[in-house]
Design an enzyme around this catalytic site. Structure first.
Site, PDB file in Angstrom:
ATOM      1  N   THR A 133      10.746   6.841  58.838  1.00  0.00           N
ATOM      2  CA  THR A 133      11.989   7.573  59.094  1.00  0.00           C
ATOM      3  C   THR A 133      12.911   6.911  60.114  1.00  0.00           C
ATOM      4  O   THR A 133      13.875   7.532  60.567  1.00  0.00           O
ATOM      5  CB  THR A 133      11.634   8.993  59.582  1.00  0.00           C
ATOM      6  OG1 THR A 133      10.800   8.892  60.746  1.00  0.00           O
ATOM      7  CG2 THR A 133      10.872   9.768  58.510  1.00  0.00           C
ATOM      8  N   GLU A 134      12.632   5.676  60.469  1.00  0.00           N
ATOM      9  CA  GLU A 134      13.375   5.027  61.553  1.00  0.00           C
ATOM     10  C   GLU A 134      14.887   5.026  61.327  1.00  0.00           C
ATOM     11  O   GLU A 134      15.665   5.230  62.263  1.00  0.00           O
ATOM     12  CB  GLU A 134      12.877   3.588  61.741  1.00  0.00           C
ATOM     13  CG  GLU A 134      11.510   3.467  62.395  1.00  0.00           C
ATOM     14  CD  GLU A 134      10.358   3.541  61.401  1.00  0.00           C
ATOM     15  OE1 GLU A 134       9.226   3.218  61.780  1.00  0.00           O
ATOM     16  OE2 GLU A 134      10.600   3.950  60.236  1.00  0.00           O
ATOM     17  N   VAL A 135      15.326   4.780  60.091  1.00  0.00           N
ATOM     18  CA  VAL A 135      16.773   4.673  59.846  1.00  0.00           C
ATOM     19  C   VAL A 135      17.502   5.975  60.149  1.00  0.00           C
ATOM     20  O   VAL A 135      18.707   5.967  60.431  1.00  0.00           O
ATOM     21  CB  VAL A 135      17.067   4.240  58.390  1.00  0.00           C
ATOM     22  CG1 VAL A 135      16.568   2.824  58.152  1.00  0.00           C
ATOM     23  CG2 VAL A 135      16.484   5.213  57.388  1.00  0.00           C
TER      24      VAL A 135
END
Length: 257
Positions: A133-135
């Protein structure tokens, strides 16, 4: 309370993430502790298998929010030093010359997915949820990227790295991130440990190196010659001689209990 619990049972070192109240999210302290524990296991000849597990509802939520908030105030040089510490952890876990098993329950997000991908064998319960989920917070899955892409392939990475969507245990099994989806996590880990302890310690380490060598690039003369040299070294070694003698002598080799 220690962020990491180190347990020993015979030849098995069990490293347990122990921040259940934080869903085992890691910060600079946990990264340092886990890196050191992996190095200790590598340098201890009595350790033959490393199991990575976690206490609580989640395997690992990835980066601790307070840690990430502190990083946002760092300079680029400070951020680079911090990122290198996480990169070193992933490298140590991936390249330790001993077999590793990830025992996954609950959620594994971001860097938690990287820990799973860096292990040789990964088993999880049907309730596991994964997410890169970094983006969604303006970041990228950089230091874990090489290991996750190797585990799930570039095509799948294009989807899950960029959408940040969550995926379940069945999908992780299809992608190759999990080898098995099981009801009894401890029993599955014990079964894999039992199988791994049948192999020669030197042979297992050499096999990990072999996989990395032949898993990349075309099959050409250089690769063929390299594989021939590897088996020749193995055949001439004491472990192989012991294993072959044990087979024909109808006894267990000296590395088996």
């Amino acid at each position: 309370m220690s962020r990491l619990i180190k347990e020993r049972k015979g030849a098995v070192a069990r490293l347990v993430l122990n921040r259940p109240e934080k869903h085992n999210a890691f910060d600079e302290a946990l990264i340092e502790e886990l890196t050191q524990a992996i190095d200790e296991a590598e340098n201890d000849p009595s350790v033959r298998v490393v199991v990575l597990a976690a206490n609580g509802k989640s395997f690992s939520a990835g980066g601790d929010l307070d840690w990430m908030r502190r990083m946002a105030a760092y300079s680029e040089e400070e951020n680079l030093a911090d990122a290198n510490r996480l990169a070193l952890l992933m490298q140590r876990l991936n390249f330790i010359p001993k077999p590793t098993i990830a025992a996954v329950q609950g959620a594994a997000m971001g860097g938690g997915v990287g820990l799973v991908a860096a292990c040789d064998i990964a088993v999880g319960t049907a309730q596991v949820m994964f997410g890169l989920t970094e983006v969604r917070i303006g970041l990228i899955p950089a230091t874990i990227g090489p290991y996750v892409v190797q585990a799930i392939g570039e095509r799948a990475a294009r989807r899950y790295f960029m959408t940040g969507e969550r995926f379940d245990a069945a999908t992780a099994r299809e992608l190759g991130l999990l080898h098995e989806v099981v009801e009894d996590l401890d029993a599955a880990v014990a079964r894999h440990v039992e199988a791994l302890l049948l192999g020669g310690p030197e042979a297992l380490g050499a096999t990990k190196k072999l996989i990395r060598r032949v898993g990349r690039g075309p099959i050409n003369v250089a690769m063929i010659e390299d594989t021939a040299a590897r088996i020749a070294r193995a055949r001439a070694g004491g472990e192989a001689r012991e294993g072959i003698a044990a087979f024909f002598g109808r006894r267990k080799p000296n590395w088996q209990a």
